[in-house]
Design a protein around this motif. Structure first.
Motif, PDB file in Angstrom:
ATOM      1  N   LEU A 256       0.748  -1.282   0.062  1.00 34.36           N
ATOM      2  CA  LEU A 256       0.147  -0.008   0.021  1.00 34.36           C
ATOM      3  C   LEU A 256       0.930   1.376  -0.203  1.00 34.36           C
ATOM      4  O   LEU A 256       0.242   2.423  -0.159  1.00 34.36           O
ATOM      5  CB  LEU A 256      -1.044   0.106   1.198  1.00 34.36           C
ATOM      6  CG  LEU A 256      -2.010  -1.012   1.368  1.00 34.36           C
ATOM      7  CD1 LEU A 256      -2.909  -0.817   2.380  1.00 34.36           C
ATOM      8  CD2 LEU A 256      -2.979  -1.071   0.132  1.00 34.36           C
ATOM      9  N   GLY A 257       2.268   0.936   0.223  1.00 34.64           N
ATOM     10  CA  GLY A 257       3.196   2.319   0.118  1.00 34.64           C
ATOM     11  C   GLY A 257       2.847   3.262   1.347  1.00 34.64           C
ATOM     12  O   GLY A 257       3.420   4.497   1.060  1.00 34.64           O
ATOM     13  N   ASP A 258       2.358   2.752   2.529  1.00 33.20           N
ATOM     14  CA  ASP A 258       2.131   3.628   3.512  1.00 33.20           C
ATOM     15  C   ASP A 258       3.583   3.991   4.103  1.00 33.20           C
ATOM     16  O   ASP A 258       3.313   4.971   4.952  1.00 33.20           O
ATOM     17  CB  ASP A 258       1.233   3.073   4.744  1.00 33.20           C
ATOM     18  CG  ASP A 258      -0.084   3.024   3.978  1.00 33.20           C
ATOM     19  OD1 ASP A 258      -1.052   2.046   4.752  1.00 33.20           O
ATOM     20  OD2 ASP A 258      -0.402   3.873   3.257  1.00 33.20           O
ATOM     21  N   HIS A 259       4.633   3.355   4.007  1.00 35.90           N
ATOM     22  CA  HIS A 259       5.985   3.293   4.619  1.00 35.90           C
ATOM     23  C   HIS A 259       6.533   4.585   3.917  1.00 35.90           C
ATOM     24  O   HIS A 259       7.474   4.109   3.253  1.00 35.90           O
ATOM     25  CB  HIS A 259       6.767   2.221   4.907  1.00 35.90           C
ATOM     26  CG  HIS A 259       5.921   1.117   5.929  1.00 35.90           C
ATOM     27  ND1 HIS A 259       6.304   0.184   6.355  1.00 35.90           N
ATOM     28  CD2 HIS A 259       4.791   1.309   6.625  1.00 35.90           C
ATOM     29  CE1 HIS A 259       5.570  -0.542   7.173  1.00 35.90           C
ATOM     30  NE2 HIS A 259       4.498   0.110   7.489  1.00 35.90           N
ATOM     31  N   THR A 260       6.401   5.804   4.221  1.00 35.99           N
ATOM     32  CA  THR A 260       7.144   6.895   3.680  1.00 35.99           C
ATOM     33  C   THR A 260       8.536   6.840   4.407  1.00 35.99           C
ATOM     34  O   THR A 260       8.684   6.289   5.425  1.00 35.99           O
ATOM     35  CB  THR A 260       6.480   8.249   3.967  1.00 35.99           C
ATOM     36  OG1 THR A 260       6.151   8.438   5.195  1.00 35.99           O
ATOM     37  CG2 THR A 260       5.084   8.288   3.155  1.00 35.99           C
ATOM     38  N   ILE A 261       9.307   7.820   3.912  1.00 37.43           N
ATOM     39  CA  ILE A 261      10.907   7.882   4.620  1.00 37.43           C
ATOM     40  C   ILE A 261      10.419   8.117   5.884  1.00 37.43           C
ATOM     41  O   ILE A 261      11.349   7.576   7.042  1.00 37.43           O
ATOM     42  CB  ILE A 261      11.569   9.077   3.875  1.00 37.43           C
ATOM     43  CG1 ILE A 261      11.806   8.834   2.445  1.00 37.43           C
ATOM     44  CG2 ILE A 261      12.735   8.965   4.705  1.00 37.43           C
ATOM     45  CD1 ILE A 261      12.638   7.613   2.245  1.00 37.43           C
ATOM     46  N   LEU A 262       9.763   9.274   6.405  1.00 34.44           N
ATOM     47  CA  LEU A 262       9.284   9.413   8.016  1.00 34.44           C
ATOM     48  C   LEU A 262       8.991   8.354   8.606  1.00 34.44           C
ATOM     49  O   LEU A 262       9.077   8.206   9.725  1.00 34.44           O
ATOM     50  CB  LEU A 262       8.468  10.474   8.069  1.00 34.44           C
ATOM     51  CG  LEU A 262       9.453  11.906   7.698  1.00 34.44           C
ATOM     52  CD1 LEU A 262       8.493  13.050   7.910  1.00 34.44           C
ATOM     53  CD2 LEU A 262      10.417  12.091   9.010  1.00 34.44           C
ATOM     54  N   VAL A 263       7.999   7.504   8.108  1.00 36.90           N
ATOM     55  CA  VAL A 263       7.515   6.368   8.799  1.00 36.90           C
ATOM     56  C   VAL A 263       8.341   5.418   8.999  1.00 36.90           C
ATOM     57  O   VAL A 263       8.528   4.681   9.901  1.00 36.90           O
ATOM     58  CB  VAL A 263       6.175   5.730   7.854  1.00 36.90           C
ATOM     59  CG1 VAL A 263       5.605   4.548   8.484  1.00 36.90           C
ATOM     60  CG2 VAL A 263       4.963   6.666   7.840  1.00 36.90           C
TER      61      VAL A 263
END
Lengths: 278, 79
Positions: free
Chosen positions: A85-92
């Motif tokens: 789902l691509g929820d893990h952005t760099i900040l995540v």
């Protein structure tokens, strides 16, 4: 001309870089499972039998199974959210890395308490032990037999997992798979060797404070080895399933960090409990 | 009138056991006495000084318990 750009970007519907998780039943399920596990364990330790017959160990098993299942279902969702789902952005990703590091630090403190217990009893042995460590009558394990092999196994597994990590970063699929596989082989060999040691030891956990501290420290370390092996195994299967990229492979990195922690704890164990304590 | 001077003394302070808790001191003297007996023989008088020390330091219950343990072969010192 079919040149319409249909790519959806996260910035078109989410105006902040963090991951607000959708409602999930897994935290509640995990907490109930842990409740069953801990209360069953307390009852088993204190001799409260199962009213249907038995020692109460069955409920401990049920609690353990439900905890593992709840964790598996939860982590499965995390993998789906991050990889698909691509929820893990760099900040995540940064946040998750910090969370893993903090968790490992908390485990370090747990092991500090275990080592504290060992040193409390071994640095000033009581007269009931003959004022010496190892106590009179204990047949200790030669640290330069199986324990030394175990040390070499864990150090080698640290090297192979580092090779695997570098391979992932370089995009070398074959190296990554072989490196991780060798790490798992060494890890399982370690567990087998410790099992052999446990069966053939000349003393049990009930043999005074020596037995207690020895099996408490090595036992909890062994549990962490098994957990770490499972962690790396999951990363291995995800690697085979093409979940990892050369820049984004948090689960794999977390498993490596956990594995290094397990390795360092073993080194302390070897030097203090096996070598100095024999 | 003959005056008998009564000499009252106890075990000397041992720098190996500087703290208030002298359990190890008592145990060590008891153990040294019996190790000395084993090495030098029961008749020798050289071990008597250790005997005086441990008899001053140790509670009677402990001495009795350790004597029984030695008789049964379960004493916890590396004799």
């Amino acid at each position: 001309m079919n040149t319409k750009n249909t790519t959806l970007s996260r910035t078109q519907f989410q105006f902040q870089p963090f991951h607000l998780v959708t409602p999930s039943p897994w935290p509640l399920l995990t907490s109930f499972a842990l409740l069953i596990l801990t209360s069953a364990a307390v009852m088993y330790f204190n001799g409260y039998a199962n009213p249907l017959g038995g020692s109460g160990a069955l409920l401990v098993g049920i609690g353990l199974a439900t905890t593992v299942a709840a964790m598996a279902l939860w982590f499965r969702d995390v993998v789906a959210e991050g990889t698909f789902l691509g929820d893990h952005t760099i900040l995540v990703q940064k946040g998750i890395t910090m969370g893993v590091a903090l968790f490992i630090i908390s485990e370090v403190f747990f092991f500090i308490s275990v080592f504290w217990a060992f040193f409390h009893s071994s640095l000033s042995p009581t007269v009931e032990l003959g004022a010496q460590w190892p106590p009179v009558g204990i047949a200790t394990i030669n640290p330069f037999e199986l324990p030394l092999l175990n040390t070499i196994l864990l150090l080698s597994s640290g090297a192979t997992v580092t090779y695997a990590h570098h391979s992932v970063i370089e995009g070398n699929r074959r190296g990554a798979i072989l490196g991780t596989l060798m790490t798992l082989v060494f890890a399982i060999l370690f567990t087998i060797c410790q099992g052999i040691e446990y069966v053939n030891a000349g003393f049990t956990i009930a043999d005074g404070v020596f037995g207690s501290t020895f099996f408490f420290s090595t036992g909890f370390h062994g549990i962490h080895v098994i957990i770490g092996t499972a962690f790396i195994a999951v990363a291995f299967f995800r690697m085979l399933s093409y979940h990892l990229t050369d820049h984004h492979h948090l689960g794999f990195e977390a498993s490596i960090l956990y594995w290094h922690f397990v390795d360092v704890v073993w080194l302390f164990l070897f030097i203090t409990v096996y070598w100095w304590g024999s | 009138m003959a005056e008998e001077t009564v000499e009252i003394k106890t075990a000397p302070a041992d720098f190996r056991f500087p703290s208030q808790n002298q359990t190890k001191h008592c145990f060590t003297r008891y153990f040294e006495y019996h190790k000395c007996l084993k090495a030098k023989g029961e008749i020798s008088n050289e071990c008597e000084k250790y005997a005086k020390y441990y008899r001053s330091l140790c509670p009677l219950e402990w001495i009795q318990k350790w004597n029984e343990q030695r008789d049964q072969g379960i004493f916890a010192g590396p004799l």
